[in-house]
Scaffold this active site. Structure first.
Site, PDB file in Angstrom:
ATOM      1  CB  SER A 128      -0.914   0.020   1.225  1.00 35.43           C
ATOM      2  OG  SER A 128      -1.621  -1.194   1.325  1.00 35.43           O
TER       3      SER A 128
HETATM    4  N1  SAH Z   1      -0.529  -5.058   3.959  1.00 35.05           N
HETATM    5  C1  SAH Z   1       0.217  -5.391   2.758  1.00 35.05           C
HETATM    6  C2  SAH Z   1      -0.488  -4.983   1.479  1.00 35.05           C
HETATM    7  C3  SAH Z   1      -1.548  -5.929   1.191  1.00 35.05           C
HETATM    8  S1  SAH Z   1      -2.261  -5.993  -0.407  1.00 35.05           S
HETATM    9  C4  SAH Z   1       1.615  -4.830   2.786  1.00 35.05           C
HETATM   10  O1  SAH Z   1       1.956  -4.122   3.751  1.00 35.05           O
HETATM   11  O2  SAH Z   1       2.380  -5.124   1.872  1.00 35.05           O
HETATM   12  C5  SAH Z   1      -3.620  -7.025   0.051  1.00 35.05           C
HETATM   13  C6  SAH Z   1      -3.268  -8.459   0.332  1.00 35.05           C
HETATM   14  O3  SAH Z   1      -4.434  -9.084   0.812  1.00 35.05           O
HETATM   15  C7  SAH Z   1      -2.823  -9.242  -0.895  1.00 35.05           C
HETATM   16  O4  SAH Z   1      -1.560  -9.806  -0.692  1.00 35.05           O
HETATM   17  C8  SAH Z   1      -3.917 -10.310  -1.038  1.00 35.05           C
HETATM   18  O5  SAH Z   1      -3.449 -11.555  -1.511  1.00 35.05           O
HETATM   19  C9  SAH Z   1      -4.414 -10.411   0.393  1.00 35.05           C
HETATM   20  N2  SAH Z   1      -5.757 -10.994   0.542  1.00 35.05           N
HETATM   21  C10 SAH Z   1      -6.857 -10.800  -0.244  1.00 35.05           C
HETATM   22  N3  SAH Z   1      -7.909 -11.503   0.226  1.00 35.05           N
HETATM   23  C11 SAH Z   1      -7.477 -12.155   1.346  1.00 35.05           C
HETATM   24  C12 SAH Z   1      -8.098 -13.040   2.282  1.00 35.05           C
HETATM   25  N4  SAH Z   1      -9.368 -13.416   2.164  1.00 35.05           N
HETATM   26  N5  SAH Z   1      -7.355 -13.513   3.308  1.00 35.05           N
HETATM   27  C13 SAH Z   1      -6.053 -13.164   3.444  1.00 35.05           C
HETATM   28  N6  SAH Z   1      -5.407 -12.326   2.598  1.00 35.05           N
HETATM   29  C14 SAH Z   1      -6.113 -11.826   1.551  1.00 35.05           C
END
Ligand code: SAH
Length: 212
Positions: free
Chosen positions: A61
Site C-alpha cells: 500500500s
Molecule cells: N498489507 C500489505 C499490502 C496488502 S495488499 C503490505 O503491507 O504489503 C492485500 C493483500 O491481501 C494481498 O496480498 C492479497 O493476496 C491479500 N488478501 C486478499 N484476500 C485475502 C483473504 N481473504 N485472506 C487473506 N489475505 C487476503
C-alpha cells in the site's frame, strides 16, 4: 539521492499531510525501512508515496494510507493484540509489530506468505505471527483483538470481524465495490454497539475468498 535521504523526505511529507503520531513516524523512519519490503526492481521507488507491485498481482500500500490506518488504530486506545488481514509484503505487519505487543497477520497467497514470513524473521521481528489462509472470517482462535486492520477491499462489512473485537477495540476496513474506490471505515466497539466513521476514500486490491 540515498535511500535514507528519500526516506527522510517521505516522513516529512507524511507529517505535512497530517500524520501526527511521532511514535509511528519514528517507526517508519528508523525501524521499518520500506525498501526492504519491495522487489529489487522497485527499490528506487520505495520512498515515493505510491503503492508498488509485490508480485502475484498484489501491491504494497501507499505509505500515507499505511500511516493513516495505523494512526487511527493507535489513537483509539492501547494496542495489545492486533490482527492484519492481507500480509502482502509484510510491511504493514512489521510496523504494527513495533507498536503492539502481539500481531497476527494472514495471507491467502502462499508465495507472498512465505516471503513475508522470511523477511520478518530476517529483520528479527518476533512478535508478528504470519499465517497462511483465508482471513475474511478473521481469526477466532486468537480473538479478541484491540485492533483489526483489513488491507484489502471488502464488498460488505464483515460481522465476524466486529465480533472478534475486544471492548474498545477498533476495526479499520475499506468497504465498497472492489473495482472502484472504497470507503475507509473505522468501527469502535462499546459493548455490543459499534460506532462507525468514514475516514477517507481509498483504492485497495480486493479481498478474495479461499486460498491460492
Ligand atoms: N498489507 C500489505 C499490502 C496488502 S495488499 C503490505 O503491507 O504489503 C492485500 C493483500 O491481501 C494481498 O496480498 C492479497 O493476496 C491479500 N488478501 C486478499 N484476500 C485475502 C483473504 N481473504 N485472506 C487473506 N489475505 C487476503
Amino acid at each position: 539521492m540515498s535511500l535514507e535521504f528519500q526516506r527522510n523526505a517521505l516522513i516529512e511529507q507524511l507529517r505535512r499531510e497530517g500524520i501526527r503520531s511521532e511514535r509511528l513516524l519514528n517507526v517508519m523512519l528508523n525501524e521499518v525501512p520500506r525498501h526492504l519490503f519491495v522487489p529489487a526492481s522497485e527499490t528506487n521507488f520505495s520512498y515515493e508515496d505510491i503503492p508498488l507491485p509485490i508480485g502475484s498481482g498484489q501491491t504494497i500500500s501507499q505509505p500515507y494510507i499505511v500511516a493513516r490506518m495505523t494512526e487511527a488504530l493507535l489513537e483509539g486506545g492501547p494496542l495489545n493484540r492486533v490482527l492484519e488481514i492481507g500480509t502482502g509484503s509484510g510491511y504493514q505487519a512489521a510496523i504494527l509489530g513495533k507498536l503492539a505487543n502481539q500481531v497476527y497477520t494472514i495471507e491467502r497467497i502462499q508465495t507472498l506468505h512465505e516471503q513475508a514470513k522470511k523477511r520478518l524473521a530476517s529483520l528479527n521481528i518476533k512478535n508478528v505471527e504470519c499465517l497462511y489462509g483465508d482471513g475474511s472470517l478473521g481469526l477466532k482462535e486468537y480473538a479478541p483483538f484491540d485492533g483489526i486492520l483489513v488491507a484489502a477491499a471488502s464488498e460488505a462489512i464483515l460481522p465476524n470481524l466486529l465480533d472478534q473485537l475486544a471492548e474498545g477495540g477498533r476495526l479499520i476496513i475499506p468497504v465498497g465495490a472492489t473495482f472502484e474506490s472504497q470507503d475507509l471505515l473505522y468501527f469502535t466497539r462499546k459493548g455490543n454497539e459499534f460506532n462507525k466513521e468514514c475516514l477517507d476514500i481509498v483504492r485497495f486490491v480486493p479481498l478474495r475468498p479461499g486460498v491460492a
